[in-house]
Motif scaffolding. Structure first.
Motif, PDB file in Angstrom:
ATOM      1  N   ARG A   8       0.836  -1.211   0.000  1.00  0.00           N
ATOM      2  CA  ARG A   8       0.000   0.000   0.000  1.00  0.00           C
ATOM      3  C   ARG A   8       0.866   1.254   0.000  1.00  0.00           C
ATOM      4  NH1 ARG A   8      -4.300   2.423  -1.350  1.00  0.00           N
ATOM      5  NH2 ARG A   8      -5.597   0.678  -0.637  1.00  0.00           N
ATOM      6  N   ALA A   9       1.906   1.292   0.822  1.00  0.00           N
ATOM      7  CA  ALA A   9       2.775   2.472   0.891  1.00  0.00           C
ATOM      8  C   ALA A   9       3.498   2.689  -0.440  1.00  0.00           C
ATOM      9  CB  ALA A   9       3.780   2.315   2.029  1.00  0.00           C
ATOM     10  N   ALA A  10       3.989   1.605  -1.038  1.00  0.00           N
ATOM     11  CA  ALA A  10       4.678   1.716  -2.321  1.00  0.00           C
ATOM     12  C   ALA A  10       3.728   2.210  -3.405  1.00  0.00           C
ATOM     13  CB  ALA A  10       5.272   0.367  -2.721  1.00  0.00           C
ATOM     14  N   LEU A  11       2.490   1.711  -3.372  1.00  0.00           N
ATOM     15  CA  LEU A  11       1.505   2.139  -4.366  1.00  0.00           C
ATOM     16  C   LEU A  11       1.165   3.612  -4.208  1.00  0.00           C
ATOM     17  CD1 LEU A  11      -0.586   1.792  -6.556  1.00  0.00           C
ATOM     18  CD2 LEU A  11      -2.152   0.826  -4.848  1.00  0.00           C
ATOM     19  N   GLU A  12       0.950   4.067  -2.983  1.00  0.00           N
ATOM     20  CA  GLU A  12       0.602   5.472  -2.767  1.00  0.00           C
ATOM     21  C   GLU A  12       1.725   6.390  -3.249  1.00  0.00           C
ATOM     22  OE1 GLU A  12      -2.209   6.656  -2.045  1.00  0.00           O
ATOM     23  OE2 GLU A  12      -3.235   4.793  -1.491  1.00  0.00           O
ATOM     24  N   GLN A  13       2.971   5.986  -2.977  1.00  0.00           N
ATOM     25  CA  GLN A  13       4.093   6.796  -3.448  1.00  0.00           C
ATOM     26  C   GLN A  13       4.170   6.778  -4.969  1.00  0.00           C
ATOM     27  OE1 GLN A  13       6.728   8.559  -1.208  1.00  0.00           O
ATOM     28  NE2 GLN A  13       6.170   9.547  -3.132  1.00  0.00           N
ATOM     29  N   THR A  14       3.963   5.615  -5.563  1.00  0.00           N
ATOM     30  CA  THR A  14       3.988   5.503  -7.021  1.00  0.00           C
ATOM     31  C   THR A  14       2.909   6.375  -7.649  1.00  0.00           C
ATOM     32  OG1 THR A  14       4.926   3.267  -6.983  1.00  0.00           O
ATOM     33  CG2 THR A  14       3.685   3.889  -8.945  1.00  0.00           C
ATOM     34  N   LYS A  15       1.725   6.420  -7.054  1.00  0.00           N
ATOM     35  CA  LYS A  15       0.630   7.249  -7.583  1.00  0.00           C
ATOM     36  C   LYS A  15       1.005   8.730  -7.546  1.00  0.00           C
ATOM     37  CE  LYS A  15      -3.440   6.158  -5.873  1.00  0.00           C
ATOM     38  NZ  LYS A  15      -4.432   5.659  -4.862  1.00  0.00           N
ATOM     39  N   ARG A  16       1.576   9.173  -6.431  1.00  0.00           N
ATOM     40  CA  ARG A  16       1.950  10.600  -6.337  1.00  0.00           C
ATOM     41  C   ARG A  16       3.059  10.934  -7.334  1.00  0.00           C
ATOM     42  NH1 ARG A  16       1.296   9.296  -0.826  1.00  0.00           N
ATOM     43  NH2 ARG A  16       3.549   9.173  -0.451  1.00  0.00           N
ATOM     44  N   TRP A  17       4.031  10.022  -7.471  1.00  0.00           N
ATOM     45  CA  TRP A  17       5.101  10.246  -8.434  1.00  0.00           C
ATOM     46  C   TRP A  17       4.558  10.249  -9.866  1.00  0.00           C
ATOM     47  CZ3 TRP A  17       9.686   6.682  -6.491  1.00  0.00           C
ATOM     48  CH2 TRP A  17      10.268   7.277  -5.358  1.00  0.00           C
ATOM     49  N   ALA A  18       3.562   9.401 -10.136  1.00  0.00           N
ATOM     50  CA  ALA A  18       2.988   9.348 -11.482  1.00  0.00           C
ATOM     51  C   ALA A  18       2.347  10.677 -11.863  1.00  0.00           C
ATOM     52  CB  ALA A  18       1.960   8.217 -11.569  1.00  0.00           C
ATOM     53  N   GLU A  19       1.664  11.289 -10.924  1.00  0.00           N
ATOM     54  CA  GLU A  19       1.043  12.591 -11.196  1.00  0.00           C
ATOM     55  C   GLU A  19       2.114  13.638 -11.511  1.00  0.00           C
ATOM     56  OE1 GLU A  19      -1.319  13.259  -7.739  1.00  0.00           O
ATOM     57  OE2 GLU A  19      -2.659  11.547  -8.152  1.00  0.00           O
ATOM     58  N   ARG A  20       3.216  13.594 -10.780  1.00  0.00           N
ATOM     59  CA  ARG A  20       4.312  14.537 -11.041  1.00  0.00           C
ATOM     60  C   ARG A  20       4.985  14.243 -12.380  1.00  0.00           C
ATOM     61  NH1 ARG A  20       7.792  13.914  -5.727  1.00  0.00           N
ATOM     62  NH2 ARG A  20       9.346  14.945  -7.054  1.00  0.00           N
ATOM     63  N   ALA A  21       5.158  12.963 -12.695  1.00  0.00           N
ATOM     64  CA  ALA A  21       5.787  12.587 -13.963  1.00  0.00           C
ATOM     65  C   ALA A  21       4.926  13.031 -15.146  1.00  0.00           C
ATOM     66  CB  ALA A  21       6.018  11.083 -14.016  1.00  0.00           C
ATOM     67  N   ALA A  22       3.603  12.900 -15.016  1.00  0.00           N
ATOM     68  CA  ALA A  22       2.709  13.324 -16.092  1.00  0.00           C
ATOM     69  C   ALA A  22       2.825  14.824 -16.326  1.00  0.00           C
ATOM     70  CB  ALA A  22       1.275  12.938 -15.765  1.00  0.00           C
ATOM     71  N   ARG A  23       2.924  15.601 -15.257  1.00  0.00           N
ATOM     72  CA  ARG A  23       3.095  17.054 -15.419  1.00  0.00           C
ATOM     73  C   ARG A  23       4.451  17.370 -16.041  1.00  0.00           C
ATOM     74  NH1 ARG A  23       0.419  17.000 -10.286  1.00  0.00           N
ATOM     75  NH2 ARG A  23       2.392  17.163  -9.153  1.00  0.00           N
ATOM     76  N   ALA A  24       5.487  16.640 -15.627  1.00  0.00           N
ATOM     77  CA  ALA A  24       6.820  16.873 -16.190  1.00  0.00           C
ATOM     78  C   ALA A  24       6.843  16.534 -17.679  1.00  0.00           C
ATOM     79  CB  ALA A  24       7.860  16.027 -15.444  1.00  0.00           C
ATOM     80  N   TYR A  25       6.154  15.471 -18.053  1.00  0.00           N
ATOM     81  CA  TYR A  25       6.081  15.102 -19.474  1.00  0.00           C
ATOM     82  C   TYR A  25       5.408  16.216 -20.277  1.00  0.00           C
ATOM     83  CZ  TYR A  25       4.522  12.841 -23.761  1.00  0.00           C
ATOM     84  OH  TYR A  25       4.266  12.553 -25.078  1.00  0.00           O
ATOM     85  N   GLN A  26       4.311  16.753 -19.750  1.00  0.00           N
ATOM     86  CA  GLN A  26       3.581  17.791 -20.478  1.00  0.00           C
ATOM     87  C   GLN A  26       4.400  19.069 -20.635  1.00  0.00           C
ATOM     88  OE1 GLN A  26      -0.005  17.695 -18.024  1.00  0.00           O
ATOM     89  NE2 GLN A  26      -1.110  16.643 -19.665  1.00  0.00           N
ATOM     90  N   LYS A  27       5.304  19.319 -19.683  1.00  0.00           N
ATOM     91  CA  LYS A  27       6.206  20.466 -19.827  1.00  0.00           C
ATOM     92  C   LYS A  27       7.315  20.173 -20.830  1.00  0.00           C
ATOM     93  CE  LYS A  27       5.510  22.242 -15.118  1.00  0.00           C
ATOM     94  NZ  LYS A  27       6.154  22.484 -13.788  1.00  0.00           N
ATOM     95  N   THR A  28       7.779  18.920 -20.842  1.00  0.00           N
ATOM     96  CA  THR A  28       8.859  18.530 -21.746  1.00  0.00           C
ATOM     97  C   THR A  28       8.356  18.397 -23.176  1.00  0.00           C
ATOM     98  OG1 THR A  28       9.868  17.294 -19.926  1.00  0.00           O
ATOM     99  CG2 THR A  28      10.700  16.825 -22.137  1.00  0.00           C
ATOM    100  N   VAL A  29       7.134  17.883 -23.326  1.00  0.00           N
ATOM    101  CA  VAL A  29       6.513  17.695 -24.647  1.00  0.00           C
ATOM    102  C   VAL A  29       5.195  18.480 -24.634  1.00  0.00           C
ATOM    103  CG1 VAL A  29       5.748  16.001 -26.352  1.00  0.00           C
ATOM    104  CG2 VAL A  29       7.532  15.387 -24.724  1.00  0.00           C
ATOM    105  N   PRO A  30       5.265  19.806 -24.758  1.00  0.00           N
ATOM    106  CA  PRO A  30       4.059  20.626 -24.598  1.00  0.00           C
ATOM    107  C   PRO A  30       3.031  20.451 -25.709  1.00  0.00           C
ATOM    108  CG  PRO A  30       5.911  21.974 -25.300  1.00  0.00           C
ATOM    109  CD  PRO A  30       6.465  20.620 -24.987  1.00  0.00           C
ATOM    110  N   VAL A  31       3.489  20.062 -26.908  1.00  0.00           N
ATOM    111  CA  VAL A  31       2.578  19.889 -28.036  1.00  0.00           C
ATOM    112  C   VAL A  31       2.475  18.398 -28.359  1.00  0.00           C
ATOM    113  CG1 VAL A  31       2.125  20.419 -30.448  1.00  0.00           C
ATOM    114  CG2 VAL A  31       3.155  22.155 -28.972  1.00  0.00           C
ATOM    115  N   GLN A  32       1.276  17.850 -28.271  1.00  0.00           N
ATOM    116  CA  GLN A  32       1.067  16.436 -28.587  1.00  0.00           C
ATOM    117  C   GLN A  32       0.971  16.258 -30.101  1.00  0.00           C
ATOM    118  OE1 GLN A  32       1.025  13.838 -26.163  1.00  0.00           O
ATOM    119  NE2 GLN A  32       1.961  15.581 -25.155  1.00  0.00           N
ATOM    120  N   ASP A  33       2.085  15.920 -30.716  1.00  0.00           N
ATOM    121  CA  ASP A  33       2.168  15.832 -32.171  1.00  0.00           C
ATOM    122  C   ASP A  33       1.774  14.427 -32.633  1.00  0.00           C
ATOM    123  OD1 ASP A  33       2.665  16.295 -34.806  1.00  0.00           O
ATOM    124  OD2 ASP A  33       4.851  16.362 -34.628  1.00  0.00           O
ATOM    125  N   ILE A  34       0.485  14.116 -32.491  1.00  0.00           N
ATOM    126  CA  ILE A  34      -0.051  12.839 -32.941  1.00  0.00           C
ATOM    127  C   ILE A  34      -1.272  13.126 -33.804  1.00  0.00           C
ATOM    128  CG2 ILE A  34      -1.016  10.610 -32.266  1.00  0.00           C
ATOM    129  CD1 ILE A  34       0.381  10.907 -29.586  1.00  0.00           C
TER     130      ILE A  34
END
Length: 386
Positions: A161-187
């Protein structure tokens, strides 16, 4: 977020499906097996060898490439594809499992994971944000998020449970970092129904150990984030086959069908087919090359060990149905001689054959799903390899 994944055919008796995942370096037909090029190389093989065995996508590792040769070095040299002379797709693992399994020292905090290099003991910090940066510098086609991995065999639920909760919080941060790194979704979708992809894709990693309720929670959370696909992590680490299959279903039952699912680190043929049946599309493992270096060969008639005395005068190819370089050119007798003599060429040739066996198996799986015969194909296959 547009999904660059197109489902071609669904099996009516199982959750198996065929599809195409479009990346910057072209389409990947699924279900697919991805050879493991951890440090920009599949052991004993060249990029030309990988094209020979019909590999579509490779798996490389952010942890290893970050430590050596360094992601800035790769960026300066034009990215991983140019560095290793590979023109197909590449997926990079975030390195969370390697931090867990290789580092003698690691400390997990809200910020990230502090660890010591297994090379020289130097200290390093991985965060959800800088792992996205490192993958950008590597230049891979599919990036994965930093996660917290724990051992799947008999874990305490509170630790999972602790590992999952940390992974979930990190995932939200990673998604925001991706959107800053790749601001335009070229698909974009082309007139013929395929996709043109101009950026790297983002996959989230689903944890939860062997607990179906945690796996379901993780899947639902990841499905709410802007990602292009999903990784099933933290399995095939010592749990029973029943626990693994139950955990996989707890994930695939709660993910949108429109995006690909990737089981991290699974590579034996029977396990792959069991997970294809449960709706998984992508697989990687060092297994085919590791067992090749020990003399084990997979064939259409089952396993054989090239070290055995019965092959010393055997003039047949490894597999009469195989079209790989080793089977087209050499006999079992010669390959047995190379292996028993300690010649490194045996590692290359047997590895090529085993990877081609898995890519051929995936070709036959895709054909069986398309023809509506997947269930009978799987049953016949398992009889040979159980």
């Amino acid at each position: 977020m547009i999904s660059p994944f197109h489902i071609l055919k669904k099996d009516l008796q199982t959750k198996a499906r065929t599809g195409i995942l479009y990346t910057q370096h072209g389409p990947v037909q699924t279900p697919v097996f991805m050879p493991v090029a951890t440090q920009a190389s599949v052991k004993a093989l060249t990029s030309a060898d990988l094209r020979e065995v019909h590999a579509q996508c490779l798996l490389s590792n952010t942890y290893h490439l970050y430590l050596r040769p360094g992601t800035q070095t790769l960026k300066q040299l034009g990215g991983l594809h140019k560095f290793m002379k590979w023109d197909g797709s590449i997926l990079t693992d975030s390195g969370g499992f390697q931090v867990y399994s290789l580092s003698q020292f690691r400390k997990i905090s809200e910020e990230g994971v502090l660890f010591r290099s297994h090379h020289d003991g130097s200290k390093h910090l991985f965060t959800p944000e800088n792992v996205i940066q490192f993958e950008s510098e590597i230049g891979s086609d599919i990036w994965t998020m930093l996660d917290v991995c724990i051992h799947a065999k008999d874990p305490a639920k509170h630790d999972a449970r602790a590992a999952l909760e940390q992974t979930k919080r990190w995932a939200e941060r990673a998604a925001r970092a991706y959107q800053k790194t790749v601001p335009v979704q070229d698909i974009t979708r082309t007139e013929n129904g395929s996709y043109s992809v101009g950026n790297s894709l983002l996959f989230g990693i689903i944890q939860g150990a062997i607990f179906p309720d945690l796996r379901k929670e993780a899947a639902l959370h990841m499905a709410s984030l802007p990602t292009h696909g999903y990784c099933i992590g933290g399995l095939s680490l010592g749990e029973t086959a029943e626990q693994m299959n139950e955990s996989v279903l707890a994930v695939t039952d709660h993910l949108p069908e429109s995006k690909p699912r990737y089981f991290m680190g699974l590579g034996t043929p029977v396990e792959i087919l069991n997970c294809v049946e449960r709706g998984v599309d992508m697989f990687d493992c060092v297994w085919p090359t590791r067992v090749a270096r020990n003399g084990m060969v997979m064939t259409d008639e089952g396993r054989l060990n090239i070290k055995n005395a019965c092959f010393r005068l055997d003039e047949r190819p490894l597999d009469e149905h195989c079209d790989c370089f080793a089977c087209r050119n050499y006999t079992r007798a010669y390959l047995s001689h190379l292996f028993r003599s300690g010649e490194l060429a045996s590692h290359r040739l047997l590895s090529m054959h085993n990877i081609r066996f898995l890519t051929r198996t995936m070709e036959r799986v895709r054909a069986a799903i398309t023809e509506g015969t997947f269930k009978s194909f799987k049953e016949d296959f398992i009889k040979k390899y159980q």
